[in-house]
Design an enzyme around this catalytic site. Structure first.
Site, short mmCIF file in Angstrom:
data_model
loop_
_atom_site.label_atom_id
_atom_site.label_comp_id
_atom_site.label_asym_id
_atom_site.label_seq_id
_atom_site.Cartn_x
_atom_site.Cartn_y
_atom_site.Cartn_z
N HIS A 156 -7.73 -0.16 -3.86
CA HIS A 156 -6.68 -1.09 -4.28
C HIS A 156 -7.14 -1.96 -5.45
O HIS A 156 -8.23 -2.54 -5.42
CB HIS A 156 -6.16 -1.96 -3.13
CG HIS A 156 -5.66 -1.14 -1.97
ND1 HIS A 156 -5.45 -1.66 -0.72
CD2 HIS A 156 -5.33 0.18 -1.89
CE1 HIS A 156 -5.03 -0.70 0.10
NE2 HIS A 156 -4.95 0.42 -0.61
N ASP A 169 0.82 -1.21 0.00
CA ASP A 169 0.00 0.00 0.00
C ASP A 169 0.85 1.26 0.00
O ASP A 169 0.44 2.30 -0.51
CB ASP A 169 -0.90 0.04 1.23
CG ASP A 169 -1.85 -1.14 1.32
OD1 ASP A 169 -1.92 -1.93 0.35
OD2 ASP A 169 -2.51 -1.29 2.36
N ASP A 188 -2.69 5.33 -2.72
CA ASP A 188 -2.10 4.12 -2.20
C ASP A 188 -1.42 3.42 -3.36
O ASP A 188 -2.00 3.31 -4.46
CB ASP A 188 -3.15 3.19 -1.59
CG ASP A 188 -3.56 3.58 -0.18
OD1 ASP A 188 -3.26 4.71 0.24
OD2 ASP A 188 -4.21 2.75 0.50
N CYS A 248 -0.51 -7.78 -1.22
CA CYS A 248 -0.51 -6.68 -0.25
C CYS A 248 0.70 -6.72 0.68
O CYS A 248 1.23 -5.68 1.06
CB CYS A 248 -1.76 -6.74 0.63
SG CYS A 248 -3.33 -6.57 -0.22
N ASP A 276 -5.43 -4.65 -6.64
CA ASP A 276 -4.82 -5.97 -6.69
C ASP A 276 -5.71 -7.10 -6.19
O ASP A 276 -5.22 -8.21 -5.94
CB ASP A 276 -3.46 -5.99 -5.99
CG ASP A 276 -3.47 -5.42 -4.59
OD1 ASP A 276 -4.54 -5.01 -4.11
OD2 ASP A 276 -2.38 -5.39 -3.97
#
Length: 343
Positions: free
Chosen positions: A228, A105, A179, A335, A230
């Site tokens: 995010h 992040d 992020d 992450c 991912d």
């Protein structure tokens, strides 16, 4: 004194070339992130919003098991011949922070440049400084060509929730916010998404610090709670990508020239909700939050037989690692890492 090396300490421009060096996070005394209520309401699972209060540690039993899972993960990567860096263990309760378990992040490597994110959440503002400073200093001392970009003071302004023009995201554009986990590398192209933690000023800031020749393209996603990228897309190797079909379409992906001729495969199952241990921060779609080691091998949650079988059907070697308690405090294998060297 860290000796200079002929080996790069930072060199990565995609998500699938052979991984040579990586940061693996450390939970420390992890706490529910005490971000402002509008930020939490916009992004977190509704069943757990009440838990996001100041000075609220995650249950000790979950954090202890998460720490053991991160240690196991680091050992697996070392056994694969990958150099692993680990941050300090921090008492995040005393620091009024979150955790050091999710470095993706806060840091993104592009070429020879490692860039610190401009976090939107105030409780994460010192996360990289407190847990990862020693690693960043070591990387810089090892390699004169490595460029470490630290977050500048003006990006700490507490203005993101001030009133502004109407937009679909909880944050405004008053200062750079992003992020790093809202971006993925596809060679010279960095695909990103706007979200409740990434604004246009953040995208512009990141673009301004990329090495020459790299540029950002923003992906159109359908995710009202976006935070995010991912768990939305997962490139497994050059030419093959798995995606979350409820968040992004094949057409949206193919509209980017870098993916125009790729095999794009929708993840064919709906992951099951889980209550033990609870997913306080994330959705079950963490099955897409895997770490690819070399375009042939991928690390997957040990108990997720369905995802293992799916990835193996796509020609991948799956390395199983228990990670349910890391999932519980906020993420999975992608992450929990920062690629430092690939290729």
């Amino acid at each position: 004194m860290v000796p200079k090396s002929d080996t790069p300490s930072v060199k990565a421009d995609n998500e699938w070339s052979p991984l040579k060096a990586v940061i693996v996070g450390r939970a420390g005394r992890a706490c529910f992130p005490a971000a402002p209520a509008p930020m939490i309401a916009a992004t977190m699972p509704s069943a757990h919003v009440h838990s996001f209060q100041p000075n609220s540690p995650f249950p000790d039993s979950i954090v202890e098991k998460a720490e053991a899972e991160l240690d196991c993960f680091a050992a697996i990567l070392e056994a694969e011949g990958i150099r692993v860096y680990r941050p300090k263990g921090i008492d995040w309760l005393s620091e009024k922070g979150y955790t050091g378990a999710m470095p993706r992040d806060g840091l993104i490597s592009v070429g020879n440049t490692l860039i610190e994110a401009c976090f939107a959440w105030p409780c994460r503002s010192r996360e990289i400084e407190l847990a990862f400073d020693d690693i960043l200093e070591e990387l810089s001392l090892m390699d004169a060509n490595a460029k470490i970009v630290r977050r500048p003071q003006e990006t700490f302004a507490d203005t993101l929730l001030d009133e502004s023009e109407e937009n679909p995201w909880v944050i405004n554009n008053s200062r750079p916010a992003f992020d790093a986990a809202d971006f993925m590398r596809f060679g010279k192209v960095i695909l990103g998404q706007y979200s409740h933690v990434t604004n246009q000023a953040g995208v512009d800031y990141l673009q301004s610090h990329l090495p020459e020749g790299y540029y950002i393209e923003m992906l159109e996603v359908n995710d009202p709670s976006a935070m995010h990228i991912d768990a939305t897309i997962l490139p497994l190797r050059d030419g093959l990508l798995v995606y979350h079909p409820k968040k992004v379409t094949e057409a949206a992906l193919r509209s980017h020239r870098v993916l125009a001729d790729w095999d794009l495969v929708a993840y064919p199952f709906t992951p099951e909700e889980r209550t033990e241990p609870p997913l306080y921060i994330t959705s079950p779609w963490l099955c897409l939050n895997a770490l690819v080691l070399d375009g042939k091998s991928v690390v997957v949650e040990a108990s997720d037989d369905r995802t293992v079988n799916f990835y193996e059907g796509l020609g991948m070697r799956c390395i199983r690692c228990p990670f349910k308690h890391v999932n519980s405090i906020g993420g999975s294998f992608h992450c929990a890492t920062v690629d430092l060297v690939r290729g």
